[in-house]
Design a protein around this motif. Structure first.
Motif, PDB file in Angstrom:
ATOM      1  N   ALA A  55      26.774   4.316 -19.876  1.00 27.22           N
ATOM      2  CA  ALA A  55      25.318   4.425 -19.676  1.00 27.22           C
ATOM      3  C   ALA A  55      25.004   5.715 -18.918  1.00 27.22           C
ATOM      4  N   THR A  56      25.775   5.997 -17.884  1.00 25.91           N
ATOM      5  CA  THR A  56      25.572   7.242 -17.130  1.00 25.91           C
ATOM      6  C   THR A  56      25.875   8.444 -18.010  1.00 25.91           C
ATOM      7  N   GLY A  57      26.849   8.288 -18.887  1.00 28.47           N
ATOM      8  CA  GLY A  57      27.239   9.373 -19.794  1.00 28.47           C
ATOM      9  C   GLY A  57      26.091   9.826 -20.676  1.00 28.47           C
ATOM     10  N   ARG A  58      25.261   8.885 -21.097  1.00 25.63           N
ATOM     11  CA  ARG A  58      24.087   9.253 -21.936  1.00 25.63           C
ATOM     12  C   ARG A  58      23.178  10.194 -21.161  1.00 25.63           C
ATOM     13  N   THR A  59      22.925   9.855 -19.901  1.00 23.19           N
ATOM     14  CA  THR A  59      22.070  10.710 -19.054  1.00 23.19           C
ATOM     15  C   THR A  59      22.720  12.071 -18.859  1.00 23.19           C
ATOM     16  N   GLU A  60      24.025  12.053 -18.644  1.00 19.86           N
ATOM     17  CA  GLU A  60      24.722  13.316 -18.387  1.00 19.86           C
ATOM     18  C   GLU A  60      24.678  14.227 -19.619  1.00 19.86           C
ATOM     19  N   LEU A  61      24.862  13.645 -20.794  1.00 16.86           N
ATOM     20  CA  LEU A  61      24.823  14.461 -22.024  1.00 16.86           C
ATOM     21  C   LEU A  61      23.450  15.104 -22.213  1.00 16.86           C
ATOM     22  N   ALA A  62      22.418  14.387 -21.789  1.00 18.11           N
ATOM     23  CA  ALA A  62      21.056  14.906 -21.954  1.00 18.11           C
ATOM     24  C   ALA A  62      20.782  16.093 -21.034  1.00 18.11           C
ATOM     25  N   ALA A  63      21.653  16.310 -20.057  1.00 21.16           N
ATOM     26  CA  ALA A  63      21.435  17.382 -19.079  1.00 21.16           C
ATOM     27  C   ALA A  63      22.202  18.658 -19.428  1.00 21.16           C
ATOM     28  N   GLU A  64      22.801  18.686 -20.589  1.00 24.10           N
ATOM     29  CA  GLU A  64      23.655  19.833 -20.959  1.00 24.10           C
ATOM     30  C   GLU A  64      22.946  21.184 -20.802  1.00 24.10           C
ATOM     31  N   SER A  65      21.668  21.226 -21.153  1.00 30.28           N
ATOM     32  CA  SER A  65      20.956  22.519 -21.141  1.00 30.28           C
ATOM     33  C   SER A  65      20.770  23.087 -19.736  1.00 30.28           C
ATOM     34  N   GLU A  66      21.020  22.278 -18.708  1.00 35.69           N
ATOM     35  CA  GLU A  66      20.908  22.777 -17.332  1.00 35.69           C
ATOM     36  C   GLU A  66      22.108  23.650 -16.955  1.00 35.69           C
ATOM     37  N   PHE A  67      23.142  23.632 -17.780  1.00 37.81           N
ATOM     38  CA  PHE A  67      24.387  24.331 -17.439  1.00 37.81           C
ATOM     39  C   PHE A  67      24.404  25.743 -18.020  1.00 37.81           C
ATOM     40  N   ASP A  68      25.225  26.598 -17.421  1.00 35.94           N
ATOM     41  CA  ASP A  68      25.299  27.993 -17.867  1.00 35.94           C
ATOM     42  C   ASP A  68      26.046  28.115 -19.186  1.00 35.94           C
ATOM     43  N   VAL A  69      27.029  27.258 -19.381  1.00 37.91           N
ATOM     44  CA  VAL A  69      27.843  27.340 -20.595  1.00 37.91           C
ATOM     45  C   VAL A  69      28.370  25.957 -20.944  1.00 37.91           C
ATOM     46  N   THR A  70      28.509  25.707 -22.241  1.00 39.64           N
ATOM     47  CA  THR A  70      29.084  24.447 -22.711  1.00 39.64           C
ATOM     48  C   THR A  70      30.417  24.723 -23.386  1.00 39.64           C
ATOM     49  N   ILE A  71      31.400  23.893 -23.052  1.00 41.47           N
ATOM     50  CA  ILE A  71      32.659  23.906 -23.796  1.00 41.47           C
ATOM     51  C   ILE A  71      32.757  22.550 -24.490  1.00 41.47           C
ATOM     52  N   VAL A  72      32.973  22.572 -25.795  1.00 40.87           N
ATOM     53  CA  VAL A  72      33.143  21.307 -26.517  1.00 40.87           C
ATOM     54  C   VAL A  72      34.631  20.981 -26.545  1.00 40.87           C
ATOM     55  N   ASN A  73      34.966  19.802 -26.062  1.00 33.83           N
ATOM     56  CA  ASN A  73      36.382  19.442 -25.927  1.00 33.83           C
ATOM     57  C   ASN A  73      36.927  18.878 -27.248  1.00 33.83           C
ATOM     58  N   THR A  74      37.042  19.758 -28.232  1.00 26.93           N
ATOM     59  CA  THR A  74      37.570  19.340 -29.528  1.00 26.93           C
ATOM     60  C   THR A  74      39.085  19.228 -29.438  1.00 26.93           C
ATOM     61  N   THR A  75      39.730  20.290 -28.973  1.00 21.85           N
ATOM     62  CA  THR A  75      41.149  20.162 -28.624  1.00 21.85           C
ATOM     63  C   THR A  75      41.315  20.650 -27.191  1.00 21.85           C
TER      64      THR A  75
END
Ligand code: 5GP
Length: 202
Positions: A163-183
């Motif tokens: 449940a907290t994870g949903r909120t956290e994912l919605a905040a991605e744009s607040e960060f300077d950079v995103t890394i997608v953990n594919t591998t």
């Protein structure tokens, strides 16, 4: 959330390293594994050891993985201003001890914090020069599988964390950079670049 592949972000290819890097993202996304990989490749990067009121998991060592405190002790340290940031997460308190981080930064050593969203927001306010990195799962389904698959939490705790994870994912744009953990390999390489590469790379 849509399926995602690779690394995206807001111009991550042109970012220079910051001395203080904050790694955040939902529980189960792989922050701890990634931080450990960065440390392995670059032992000069100092990984902060957080304090928490949660119970140690099997194999976790006090003073190595966390400082495990009871709530009164933790609250006393909050009152004394001993934390750089702190937050309540899934029923437990977590915080970054202030002094060791400040000492490293003062001596010019790169520092990595692995913390949740509320703590990342506090760092954004108090230390605006820090780089905030968001680690995202390739998809919601993968996150759920990883959180359940590690088998470290009972179902009610998993539900809280998701449940907290949903909120956290919605905040991605607040960060300077995103890394997608594919591998893990690709994500670790990207984080290492951000934490350690010279500014001239850009
Ligand atoms: P876990 O119980 O799975 O070790 O951690 C739960 C969450 O707390 C994770 O998202 C982790 O990154 C975060 N966390 C760990 N240490 C700290 C800290 O010092 N401050 C904050 N705000 N979050 C932390």
């Amino acid at each position: 959330m849509n399926d995602r592949a690779g690394t995206d972000g807001h111009g991550s290819d042109t970012l220079s390293p910051a001395l203080l890097t904050v790694l955040s993202g939902p529980s189960g996304v792989g922050k701890t594994t990634l931080a450990a990989q960065v440390r392995e490749a670059h032992p000069e990067v100092w990984l902060s050891v957080s304090a928490t009121t949660r119970t140690p998991r099997p194999g976790e060592i006090d003073g190595v993985h966390y400082f495990f405190y009871d709530r009164p002790m933790f609250e006393d340290l909050i009152a004394k201003g001993e934390f750089l940031e702190h937050a309540e997460y899934a029923g437990n308190l977590y915080g970054t001890p202030r002094q060791p981080v400040e000492e490293r930064l003062d001596s010019g050593q790169p520092v990595l914090l692995e913390i949740e969203l509320q703590g990342a927001r506090q760092i954004r306010t108090t230390m605006p020069e820090a780089r905030l990195v968001f680690l995202a799962p390739p998809s919601w389904e993968v996150l759920e599988q990883r959180l359940r698959g590690r088998g470290t939490e009972p179902e009610d705790v998993i539900a809280k964390r998701l449940a907290t994870g949903r909120t956290e994912l919605a905040a991605e744009s607040e960060f300077d950079v995103t890394i997608v953990n594919t591998t893990v390999e690709e994500a670790a390489a990207e984080l290492v670049r951000l934490v350690t590469e010279p500014a001239s790379r850009a």
